[in-house]
Design a protein around this motif. Sequence first.
Motif, short mmCIF file in Angstrom:
data_model
loop_
_atom_site.label_atom_id
_atom_site.label_comp_id
_atom_site.label_asym_id
_atom_site.label_seq_id
_atom_site.Cartn_x
_atom_site.Cartn_y
_atom_site.Cartn_z
N LEU A 177 0.83 -1.21 0.00
CA LEU A 177 0.00 0.00 0.00
C LEU A 177 0.86 1.26 0.00
O LEU A 177 0.60 2.20 -0.78
CB LEU A 177 -0.92 -0.02 1.22
CG LEU A 177 -1.89 1.17 1.36
CD1 LEU A 177 -2.82 1.25 0.15
CD2 LEU A 177 -2.69 1.06 2.65
N LEU A 178 1.90 1.30 0.84
CA LEU A 178 2.77 2.46 0.90
C LEU A 178 3.49 2.69 -0.43
O LEU A 178 3.62 3.83 -0.90
CB LEU A 178 3.79 2.30 2.02
CG LEU A 178 3.25 2.38 3.45
CD1 LEU A 178 4.35 2.04 4.46
CD2 LEU A 178 2.69 3.77 3.74
N SER A 179 3.96 1.60 -1.06
CA SER A 179 4.64 1.70 -2.36
C SER A 179 3.70 2.24 -3.41
O SER A 179 4.08 3.10 -4.23
CB SER A 179 5.17 0.33 -2.79
OG SER A 179 6.10 -0.18 -1.86
N LEU A 180 2.46 1.77 -3.40
CA LEU A 180 1.47 2.20 -4.38
C LEU A 180 1.13 3.68 -4.21
O LEU A 180 1.11 4.44 -5.18
CB LEU A 180 0.21 1.34 -4.26
CG LEU A 180 -0.90 1.60 -5.29
CD1 LEU A 180 -0.38 1.40 -6.71
CD2 LEU A 180 -2.08 0.69 -5.02
N LEU A 181 0.86 4.09 -2.98
CA LEU A 181 0.50 5.49 -2.72
C LEU A 181 1.66 6.44 -3.05
O LEU A 181 1.45 7.48 -3.69
CB LEU A 181 0.09 5.65 -1.26
CG LEU A 181 -1.23 4.98 -0.85
CD1 LEU A 181 -1.45 5.13 0.66
CD2 LEU A 181 -2.40 5.56 -1.62
N SER A 182 2.87 6.07 -2.63
CA SER A 182 4.03 6.90 -2.91
C SER A 182 4.30 6.98 -4.41
O SER A 182 4.62 8.05 -4.95
CB SER A 182 5.25 6.35 -2.18
OG SER A 182 6.40 7.12 -2.46
N GLY A 183 4.14 5.83 -5.09
CA GLY A 183 4.36 5.80 -6.52
C GLY A 183 3.36 6.65 -7.29
O GLY A 183 3.71 7.36 -8.24
N LEU A 184 2.11 6.60 -6.88
CA LEU A 184 1.08 7.42 -7.53
C LEU A 184 1.36 8.90 -7.34
O LEU A 184 1.21 9.70 -8.28
CB LEU A 184 -0.30 7.07 -6.97
CG LEU A 184 -0.90 5.73 -7.43
CD1 LEU A 184 -2.16 5.41 -6.63
CD2 LEU A 184 -1.22 5.78 -8.92
N LEU A 185 1.77 9.29 -6.14
CA LEU A 185 2.10 10.69 -5.89
C LEU A 185 3.30 11.12 -6.73
O LEU A 185 3.32 12.23 -7.29
CB LEU A 185 2.39 10.89 -4.40
CG LEU A 185 2.68 12.33 -3.96
CD1 LEU A 185 1.54 13.26 -4.32
CD2 LEU A 185 2.97 12.37 -2.46
N GLY A 214 2.02 14.82 -14.04
CA GLY A 214 0.65 15.30 -14.10
C GLY A 214 -0.25 14.16 -14.54
O GLY A 214 0.03 12.99 -14.27
N PHE A 215 -1.31 14.47 -15.25
CA PHE A 215 -2.22 13.42 -15.72
C PHE A 215 -2.18 13.30 -17.24
O PHE A 215 -3.21 13.27 -17.91
CB PHE A 215 -3.65 13.70 -15.25
CG PHE A 215 -3.87 13.33 -13.81
CD1 PHE A 215 -3.66 12.05 -13.35
CD2 PHE A 215 -4.28 14.30 -12.90
CE1 PHE A 215 -3.85 11.72 -12.03
CE2 PHE A 215 -4.48 13.98 -11.57
CZ PHE A 215 -4.25 12.68 -11.13
N HIS A 216 -0.95 13.26 -17.79
CA HIS A 216 -0.80 12.97 -19.21
C HIS A 216 -1.08 11.48 -19.39
O HIS A 216 -0.24 10.64 -19.11
CB HIS A 216 0.61 13.33 -19.68
CG HIS A 216 0.94 14.78 -19.51
ND1 HIS A 216 0.30 15.77 -20.20
CD2 HIS A 216 1.83 15.40 -18.70
CE1 HIS A 216 0.79 16.95 -19.84
NE2 HIS A 216 1.72 16.74 -18.91
N THR A 217 -2.27 11.17 -19.84
CA THR A 217 -2.86 9.83 -19.68
C THR A 217 -1.96 8.69 -20.12
O THR A 217 -1.70 7.76 -19.35
CB THR A 217 -4.19 9.75 -20.45
OG1 THR A 217 -5.01 10.83 -20.04
CG2 THR A 217 -4.89 8.42 -20.16
N GLN A 218 -1.46 8.72 -21.35
CA GLN A 218 -0.70 7.58 -21.85
C GLN A 218 0.59 7.36 -21.06
O GLN A 218 0.90 6.23 -20.66
CB GLN A 218 -0.39 7.78 -23.34
CG GLN A 218 -1.61 7.65 -24.25
CD GLN A 218 -1.24 7.75 -25.71
OE1 GLN A 218 -0.25 8.36 -26.08
NE2 GLN A 218 -2.05 7.15 -26.57
N THR A 219 1.34 8.43 -20.83
CA THR A 219 2.60 8.30 -20.08
C THR A 219 2.33 7.88 -18.65
O THR A 219 3.04 7.03 -18.08
CB THR A 219 3.37 9.63 -20.10
OG1 THR A 219 3.51 10.08 -21.45
CG2 THR A 219 4.75 9.46 -19.49
N PHE A 220 1.32 8.49 -18.03
CA PHE A 220 0.96 8.15 -16.65
C PHE A 220 0.61 6.68 -16.54
O PHE A 220 1.08 5.98 -15.64
CB PHE A 220 -0.22 9.02 -16.20
CG PHE A 220 -0.58 8.86 -14.75
CD1 PHE A 220 -0.04 9.72 -13.80
CD2 PHE A 220 -1.43 7.86 -14.32
CE1 PHE A 220 -0.37 9.59 -12.45
CE2 PHE A 220 -1.76 7.71 -12.98
CZ PHE A 220 -1.22 8.58 -12.05
#
Length: 300
Positions: free
Chosen positions: A99-107, A114-120
């Motif tokens: 969970l910590l890895s996922l949250l940190s990675g998303l941030l 940002g939310f550049h869809t394909q790259t994100f």
Amino acid sequence: MTLYKAWLSAFRLRTLPLALASIGMGSFLAAAQGAFRLSVFGLCVLTTIFLQILSNLANDFGDSIHGADSVGREGPSRAVQSGAISSAAMKRGIMLFVLLSLLSGLLLLYVALGFHTQTFLFFLILGLLSIVAAVGYTVGGKPYGYIGLGDLSVLLFFGLIGVMGSHYLYSGQLDLLLLLPAMSCGLFSVAVLNVNNIRDIVSDRAAGKLSIPVRIGREKAVVYHWLLIAGGLISALLYSFLSFQSYAQFLFLIAVPLLAKNALAVKKYDSAKALDPYLKQMALSTLLFVLSFGIGLLLS
């Protein structure tokens, strides 16, 4: 041993410098191009630490379940195998760090891209694969570490993906020439794993863990070790020649005596106890290589 110390031991903090080497390399490469961002660096470090601790906890749990951390193992004892941490508690620890890895990675991805869809989405998939790789090395019905694929995983995640990916998060650019320093980081990281696997060759063979040294035998594993170190140095030299700006780029050569010392020790020492210190020594040599390589770039 108190529960607090047991968890600290299970985190295997001595592995963190090696885990951060690829992030450091990618950061130095970006800084040399004027693309460094402190916010991205901080989140890269945090995410990498969470992933490495996740990998260490999963490795402790998986090897204990599959028998590689049996009482006959000559390396350092593990938390689950020794009874310091229960299997149930270790499972909860693994889930927490997923969970910590996922949250940190998303941030990290949001701050960097940002939310550049394909790259994100592409980097999100890489992040999820990193979590799967961290857990799947020794956990599950068919852990890939038990069939000799650990070296490939380390080359990819501690080398190519770690360096190229972190550099892209800073710069937004893909430079194929950076595959060379990425290979250096990856090959030296595989060499650290190889020292570990040579040390544990007897207990791994007994547990059915078919690491590269178990598959090819100790003598050939030593040759393999020398090739890994030589390959890492050759990759760094090629990059420095192809991107030459000043002789400061060859500052990383100060790490050669330590790398040579490690190669000679792996050939010389047969016992697990004698070889164990050189696992840490190879990890620190890799970190010195990255720091000197990066400083050389910044001075050029």
